[in-house]
Design an enzyme around this catalytic site. Structure first.
Site, mmCIF file in Angstrom:
data_model
loop_
_atom_site.group_PDB
_atom_site.id
_atom_site.type_symbol
_atom_site.label_atom_id
_atom_site.label_comp_id
_atom_site.label_asym_id
_atom_site.label_seq_id
_atom_site.Cartn_x
_atom_site.Cartn_y
_atom_site.Cartn_z
ATOM 1 N N SER A 147 -1.205 11.059 -4.992
ATOM 2 C CA SER A 147 -1.132 9.604 -5.185
ATOM 3 C C SER A 147 0.130 9.217 -5.936
ATOM 4 O O SER A 147 0.527 9.897 -6.880
ATOM 5 C CB SER A 147 -2.345 9.127 -5.990
ATOM 6 O OG SER A 147 -2.161 7.786 -6.407
ATOM 7 N N LYS A 174 6.439 7.689 -1.765
ATOM 8 C CA LYS A 174 6.225 7.658 -0.312
ATOM 9 C C LYS A 174 7.091 6.537 0.254
ATOM 10 O O LYS A 174 7.224 5.512 -0.397
ATOM 11 C CB LYS A 174 4.750 7.398 0.005
ATOM 12 C CG LYS A 174 3.795 8.452 -0.584
ATOM 13 C CD LYS A 174 2.345 7.987 -0.459
ATOM 14 C CE LYS A 174 1.434 8.884 -1.275
ATOM 15 N NZ LYS A 174 0.027 8.446 -1.297
ATOM 16 N N GLU A 197 -4.771 9.206 4.466
ATOM 17 C CA GLU A 197 -3.949 8.078 3.992
ATOM 18 C C GLU A 197 -4.368 6.744 4.589
ATOM 19 O O GLU A 197 -4.760 6.680 5.747
ATOM 20 C CB GLU A 197 -2.511 8.307 4.466
ATOM 21 C CG GLU A 197 -1.564 8.792 3.419
ATOM 22 C CD GLU A 197 -1.294 7.802 2.289
ATOM 23 O OE1 GLU A 197 -1.614 6.607 2.426
ATOM 24 O OE2 GLU A 197 -0.766 8.235 1.268
ATOM 25 N N LYS A 206 0.831 -1.209 0.000
ATOM 26 C CA LYS A 206 0.000 0.000 0.000
ATOM 27 C C LYS A 206 0.865 1.258 0.000
ATOM 28 O O LYS A 206 1.737 1.415 0.844
ATOM 29 C CB LYS A 206 -0.921 0.009 1.227
ATOM 30 C CG LYS A 206 -2.038 -1.003 1.106
ATOM 31 C CD LYS A 206 -3.036 -0.855 2.232
ATOM 32 C CE LYS A 206 -4.106 -1.932 2.135
ATOM 33 N NZ LYS A 206 -4.960 -1.948 3.337
HETATM 34 C C1 G6P Z 1 -0.471 3.651 -4.957
HETATM 35 C C2 G6P Z 1 -0.860 2.274 -4.467
HETATM 36 C C3 G6P Z 1 0.249 1.273 -4.700
HETATM 37 C C4 G6P Z 1 0.719 1.337 -6.134
HETATM 38 C C5 G6P Z 1 1.200 2.741 -6.481
HETATM 39 C C6 G6P Z 1 1.676 2.871 -7.904
HETATM 40 O O1 G6P Z 1 0.414 4.215 -4.057
HETATM 41 O O2 G6P Z 1 -1.201 2.318 -3.089
HETATM 42 O O3 G6P Z 1 -0.223 -0.003 -4.367
HETATM 43 O O4 G6P Z 1 1.763 0.435 -6.363
HETATM 44 O O5 G6P Z 1 0.120 3.641 -6.252
HETATM 45 O O6 G6P Z 1 0.576 2.726 -8.760
HETATM 46 P P1 G6P Z 1 0.690 2.515 -10.330
HETATM 47 O O7 G6P Z 1 -0.752 2.572 -10.775
HETATM 48 O O8 G6P Z 1 1.475 3.672 -10.866
HETATM 49 O O9 G6P Z 1 1.345 1.217 -10.562
HETATM 50 MG MG MG Z 2 -3.492 4.198 -0.445
#
Ligand code: G6P
Ligand code: MG
Length: 214
Positions: free
Chosen positions: A113, A144, A168, A43
């Site tokens: 995000s 993050k 979050e 996450k």
């Molecule tokens: C968010 C989710 C992650 C994910 C990341 C990248 O932070 O919580 O689980 O890996 O986004 O997402 P993407 O869609 O760019 O692979």
């Molecule tokens: Mg999240």
């Protein structure tokens, strides 16, 4: 001026389950089980960091950078297929009411995000116009728990970090908010998100949180 900066996956929309299912599918193709007990670690972290965690669980080592990028791209393909028909019904409970309340109380609203699909998902949910600023994985380099995704949102809004509140569901995101000098509300369990200024068990409770006393 004050602002609330939202994480996307697991806060605005229930996409965290699709990230998990897409990684699980990749793991199965690689010949191992990726159980829900590992899900928490994925996450909030970037795509390549997620891959590193998945490969570690499977005990897979020695892949070249090209092979890793190909695997992460494959997972992203599964994820994009899974969310291709996502709609308003997957917005998490309480979020529309919370956004409305923030607007009525003159809070600025941003997305923060790590996902490269962040903006596209908000558009599919018809929520993009509710956000003053959208920062997703296409705009930032550092994932993050680095605060870049949130501090970029504050900069674009023109609001000092100490006047921003992050929402979050991931431990990495809470750490990012703290590192950025922001207040934060965790959505999930106190054991995992205990360093937040407040923790709610469900997004349903967000409209009731007293933002002034965080
Ligand atoms: C968010 C989710 C992650 C994910 C990341 C990248 O932070 O919580 O689980 O890996 O986004 O997402 P993407 O869609 O760019 O692979
Ligand atoms: Mg999240």
């Amino acid at each position: 001026m004050k602002a609330v900066i939202f994480d996307l996956d697991g806060v605005v929309v229930d996409t965290a389950k699709y990230h998990y299912l897409a990684w699980k599918k990749l793991a199965e193709e690689l010949g191992f089980e990726f159980g829900t007990e590992h899900n928490e670690k994925l996450k909030g972290v970037s795509r390549m960091e997620s891959l590193r965690i998945v490969l570690e669980v499977g005990g897979i080592e020695g892949l070249s950078e090209e092979e890793k990028v190909a695997m992460a791209t494959r997972k992203n393909g599964y994820y994009l297929d899974m969310i291709s028909n996502i709609d308003e019904s997957e917005i998490l409970p309480g979020i529309p009411e919370f956004l409305e309340k923030l607007k009525n109380n003159n809070y600025k609203i941003a997305l923060g995000s790590a996902s490269k699909s962040g903006k596209m998902i908000l558009e599919k949910l018809h929520l993009a116009e509710k956000f003053d600023v959208i920062v997703d994985g296409n705009l930032v380099e550092r994932a993050k728990p680095d605060p870049q995704v949130f501090t970029t949102g504050a900069d674009l809004l023109g609001i000092p970090c100490e006047n921003c509140i992050v929402v979050e569901d991931a431990a990495a995101g809470i750490e990012a908010a703290i590192a950025g000098g922001m207040k934060c509300i965790g959505v999930g369990s106190k054991e995992i998100l205990g360093r937040a200024n407040a923790v709610v068990t469900s997004t349903k409770e967000l409209p009731e949180v007293d933002l002034e006393t965080l």
